[in-house]
Design an enzyme around this catalytic site. Structure first.
Site, PDB file in Angstrom:
ATOM      1  N   ASP A 113      68.456  56.700  39.948  1.00 42.30           N
ATOM      2  CA  ASP A 113      69.758  56.125  40.302  1.00 42.30           C
ATOM      3  C   ASP A 113      70.290  55.446  38.550  1.00 42.30           C
ATOM      4  OD1 ASP A 113      72.259  56.754  41.032  1.00 42.30           O
ATOM      5  OD2 ASP A 113      72.856  55.332  41.680  1.00 42.30           O
ATOM      6  N   TRP A 157      73.495  55.766  31.875  1.00 44.05           N
ATOM      7  CA  TRP A 157      72.844  55.930  31.102  1.00 44.05           C
ATOM      8  C   TRP A 157      73.578  56.740  29.878  1.00 44.05           C
ATOM      9  CZ3 TRP A 157      69.559  58.720  27.964  1.00 44.05           C
ATOM     10  CH2 TRP A 157      68.905  57.598  27.064  1.00 44.05           C
ATOM     11  N   ASN A 181      74.584  65.568  46.537  1.00 40.69           N
ATOM     12  CA  ASN A 181      74.344  66.123  45.904  1.00 40.69           C
ATOM     13  C   ASN A 181      74.922  67.067  45.361  1.00 40.69           C
ATOM     14  OD1 ASN A 181      71.718  63.917  44.894  1.00 40.69           O
ATOM     15  ND2 ASN A 181      73.962  63.382  44.449  1.00 40.69           N
ATOM     16  N   GLU A 201      60.576  47.402  52.810  1.00 36.31           N
ATOM     17  CA  GLU A 201      61.300  45.837  51.997  1.00 36.31           C
ATOM     18  C   GLU A 201      62.058  46.464  50.441  1.00 36.31           C
ATOM     19  OE1 GLU A 201      60.602  42.047  52.280  1.00 36.31           O
ATOM     20  OE2 GLU A 201      59.448  43.080  53.756  1.00 36.31           O
TER      21      GLU A 201
HETATM   22  C1  IPE Z   1      71.021  58.838  45.185  1.00 35.26           C
HETATM   23  O1  IPE Z   1      72.220  59.104  44.041  1.00 35.26           O
HETATM   24  C2  IPE Z   1      70.354  60.307  45.376  1.00 35.26           C
HETATM   25  C3  IPE Z   1      69.756  60.995  44.413  1.00 35.26           C
HETATM   26  C4  IPE Z   1      69.353  59.573  43.248  1.00 35.26           C
HETATM   27  C5  IPE Z   1      69.051  62.016  44.458  1.00 35.26           C
HETATM   28  P1  IPE Z   1      73.578  59.425  44.207  1.00 35.26           P
HETATM   29  O2  IPE Z   1      73.968  58.940  43.082  1.00 35.26           O
HETATM   30  O3  IPE Z   1      73.576  60.674  44.185  1.00 35.26           O
HETATM   31  O4  IPE Z   1      74.201  58.538  45.731  1.00 35.26           O
HETATM   32  P2  IPE Z   1      75.144  57.542  45.935  1.00 35.26           P
HETATM   33  O5  IPE Z   1      76.565  59.289  45.217  1.00 35.26           O
HETATM   34  O6  IPE Z   1      75.288  56.361  44.906  1.00 35.26           O
HETATM   35  O7  IPE Z   1      75.291  57.126  47.095  1.00 35.26           O
HETATM   36  C1  IPE Z   2      70.191  60.049  39.795  1.00 30.24           C
HETATM   37  O1  IPE Z   2      71.723  59.592  38.679  1.00 30.24           O
HETATM   38  C2  IPE Z   2      70.390  60.847  39.112  1.00 30.24           C
HETATM   39  C3  IPE Z   2      70.693  61.943  40.820  1.00 30.24           C
HETATM   40  C4  IPE Z   2      71.205  62.027  41.400  1.00 30.24           C
HETATM   41  C5  IPE Z   2      70.522  63.814  40.566  1.00 30.24           C
HETATM   42  P1  IPE Z   2      73.131  60.295  38.945  1.00 30.24           P
HETATM   43  O2  IPE Z   2      73.295  61.273  38.002  1.00 30.24           O
HETATM   44  O3  IPE Z   2      73.706  60.072  40.141  1.00 30.24           O
HETATM   45  O4  IPE Z   2      73.368  58.786  37.607  1.00 30.24           O
HETATM   46  P2  IPE Z   2      75.106  58.170  37.980  1.00 30.24           P
HETATM   47  O5  IPE Z   2      74.783  57.193  39.739  1.00 30.24           O
HETATM   48  O6  IPE Z   2      76.406  58.767  37.959  1.00 30.24           O
HETATM   49  O7  IPE Z   2      75.027  56.677  37.145  1.00 30.24           O
HETATM   50 MG    MG Z   3      74.585  57.633  41.500  1.00 29.89          MG
END
Ligand code: IPE
Ligand code: IPE
Ligand code: MG
Length: 241
Positions: free
Chosen positions: A16, A21, A64, A203
């Protein structure tokens, strides 16, 4: 019962923080996903060298799809490119690749690359790499329940044989072992529907480091932290038992 394992066998990572980033750099979210995909290569190699047996990476959740279509399309293209560009290296590194999740919802061309990658790495007996795409922990459990019901209906098993162990055998096999260490990058302290069954006694390691910045050294830090844990599984620790 105390089970202080020296080393985690099954490590799962919620990748995540790609979007943040990129935003921090004034760039599009997709730029972060690109950097995130590059980092997958680094961490897969590092995990293999460290002797991790099973590495399960959360790349795309069943939730997603709510993201903008352009971002989803970009991610799907990234998955395909990853499988194509990394296949040779994964074979050389003796990594056995599995995609877990509902792949039937993915494009035919991505499904083709998934099949090819799984087939061509099937004989490898080094690290098992599970990439979770269109994966949801609840969906995996409901799927397992359906498969088990079918098996009972066909007379292959009896209702009295429904146990935690037999139920577990209907999960995605390559990722069905208990997760020892569950890492989430990006600063959130939640599971977001990942490996709900397998993580019951994991953990949990939450780090603010954004996924593209999560280096081999960060992975080692997480594993070192794991080795200091006293895993009691509901029992007492060594001194008390
Ligand atoms: C969790 O990240 C899913 C993946 C890393 C594939 P998200 O960014 O989708 O999760 P939430 O929405 O912050 O819980
Ligand atoms: C995780 O990064 C990747 C996927 C969920 C595909 P994010 O896209 O959720 O990145 P943030 O959480 O918005 O920074
Ligand atoms: Mg995310």
């Amino acid at each position: 019962m105390s089970d202080k394992k020296a080393f985690p066998e099954h490590v799962a990572i919620i990748l995540d923080g790609n979007g943040r980033w990129a935003e921090k750099r004034g760039r599009e979210r997709t730029f972060g996903h690109q950097a995130g995909a590059a980092n997958v290569k680094t961490i897969v190699r590092a995990a293999g060298h460290m002797g991790i047996k099973v590495l399960t990476l959360y790349a795309f959740s069943t939730e997603n799809w709510k993201r903008p279509a352009l971002e989803v399309r970009f991610l799907m293209r990234l998955f395909k490119n990853y499988l194509i560009s990394q296949l040779r290296e994964l074979v050389v590194d003796n990594v056995q690749v599995h995609i877990i999740g509902d792949v039937s919802a993915l494009t035919e061309s991505l499904q083709k690359e998934i099949d090819a990658c799984e087939r061509e790495t099937a004989a490898n007996d080094g690290m098992v790499l599970n990439v979770a795409i269109n994966y949801g922990g609840r969906r995996e459990i409901v799927r397992a329940a359906g498969l088990m019901a079918e098996s009972v209906k066909k007379g292959e098993m009896d209702i009295s044989e429904i146990t935690e162990e037999s139920f577990g055998s209907f999960l995605y096999p390559s990722a069905s072992s208990d997760v020892d260490l569950l890492i989430r990058t990006g600063g959130e302290s939640r599971i977001s529907n990942f490996l709900l069954w397998q993580a019951s006694y994991s953990e949990l390691y939450f780090t603010p480091v954004l996924w593209p910045d999560f280096t081999e050294a960060e992975l080692r830090k997480a594993v070192t932290w794991y080795t200091t844990r006293d895993r009691r599984f509901g029992g007492l620790n060594e001194e008390e038992s």
